[in-house]
Write a protein that holds these residues in place. Structure first.
Motif, short mmCIF file in Angstrom:
data_model
loop_
_atom_site.label_atom_id
_atom_site.label_comp_id
_atom_site.label_asym_id
_atom_site.label_seq_id
_atom_site.Cartn_x
_atom_site.Cartn_y
_atom_site.Cartn_z
N ALA A 112 0.87 -1.18 0.00
CA ALA A 112 0.00 0.00 0.00
C ALA A 112 0.90 1.23 0.00
N CYS A 113 0.74 2.08 -1.01
CA CYS A 113 1.56 3.28 -1.14
C CYS A 113 1.43 4.14 0.11
N THR A 114 2.54 4.72 0.54
CA THR A 114 2.52 5.55 1.74
C THR A 114 1.92 6.93 1.49
N TYR A 137 7.24 6.39 -7.39
CA TYR A 137 8.20 5.32 -7.60
C TYR A 137 8.98 5.08 -6.32
N PHE A 138 9.22 3.80 -6.01
CA PHE A 138 10.00 3.40 -4.85
C PHE A 138 11.18 2.56 -5.32
N ASP A 139 12.30 2.70 -4.63
CA ASP A 139 13.48 1.88 -4.90
C ASP A 139 13.18 0.45 -4.46
N VAL A 140 13.39 -0.51 -5.33
CA VAL A 140 13.06 -1.90 -5.03
C VAL A 140 14.01 -2.47 -3.98
N ASN A 141 15.20 -1.92 -3.84
CA ASN A 141 16.18 -2.46 -2.91
C ASN A 141 15.94 -2.07 -1.46
N ASP A 142 15.39 -0.86 -1.22
CA ASP A 142 15.19 -0.43 0.16
C ASP A 142 13.80 0.15 0.44
N GLY A 143 12.95 0.29 -0.58
CA GLY A 143 11.59 0.78 -0.38
C GLY A 143 11.46 2.27 -0.22
N HIS A 144 12.55 3.02 -0.39
CA HIS A 144 12.51 4.48 -0.26
C HIS A 144 11.91 5.11 -1.51
N PRO A 145 11.14 6.20 -1.34
CA PRO A 145 10.57 6.87 -2.51
C PRO A 145 11.68 7.53 -3.34
N ILE A 146 11.56 7.43 -4.65
CA ILE A 146 12.56 8.05 -5.52
C ILE A 146 11.95 9.09 -6.46
N GLU A 147 10.61 9.05 -6.59
CA GLU A 147 9.96 10.02 -7.47
C GLU A 147 8.47 10.07 -7.14
N GLY A 148 7.87 11.25 -7.33
CA GLY A 148 6.43 11.39 -7.13
C GLY A 148 6.09 11.88 -5.73
#
Length: 176
Positions: A112-114, A137-148
């Motif tokens: 579920a998107c934060t 967009y979230f980084d698949v390796n750590d789950g951190h947001p990268i865009e949006g």
């Protein structure tokens, strides 16, 4: 000499001033002034701030959620690299996503998107997690947001592999 017309004007203006002074209630003026308002606002702000201290302390010392049961997700040989599978953890109301990345790494997050709790999907081509509602967009390796619009990372699902079976063993809410 003053003319009678001028006397009426002066008399009327004096009565107006008397009316302005008579309607002031000094007790209300002392009770409802700017200083009293600011004292109340600062007091309420401090009370609200102090009420969050127990939650902050709990997060800082690392008190986590209660341990959850170990839940089987999938047989590892049924999940090829670059694919994902949806499961529910820790309850049937919490959708999660197990990803076998193109690099061969296994990661799992609540899906579920934060931002607004829309579902998150794995995009193999870009090796990212996508929330299609607002293009987050979230980084698949750590789950951190990268865009949006999302500002917080996805909650991490702790996993372990035992005898070729992938299990969910816990969940971490991270802030950083």
């Amino acid at each position: 000499m003053t003319c009678p017309k001028d006397r009426n004007i002066r008399k009327q203006s004096k009565e107006d001033m008397v009316n302005l002074v008579d309607n002031i209630d000094q007790k209300d003026d002392l009770k409802y002034n700017r200083r009293a308002f600011l004292k109340s606002a600062v007091g309420a702000s401090m009370a609200l701030g102090l009420s969050t201290v127990p939650f902050s302390v709990r997060a800082m010392i690392g008190l986590a959620e209660p341990d959850h049961d170990r839940v089987e997700i999938v047989q590892l040989d049924q999940l090829p690299e670059g694919e994902s599978v949806t499961f529910y953890y820790p309850t049937e109301n919490d959708p999660a996503l197990l990803i076998h990345t193109v690099e061969g790494k296994l990661v799992a997050y609540n899906s579920a998107c934060t931002h607004l709790m829309c579902p998150v999907f794995y995009q193999k081509e870009k090796d990212v997690l996508l929330c299609p509602c607002h293009k987050g967009y979230f980084d698949v390796n750590d789950g951190h947001p990268i865009e949006g619009p999302p500002q917080r990372e996805l909650p991490l699902i702790e996993i372990e592999v035992d005898n070729g079976v992938v299990y969910a063993t816990g969940r971490q809410f991270r802030h950083g």
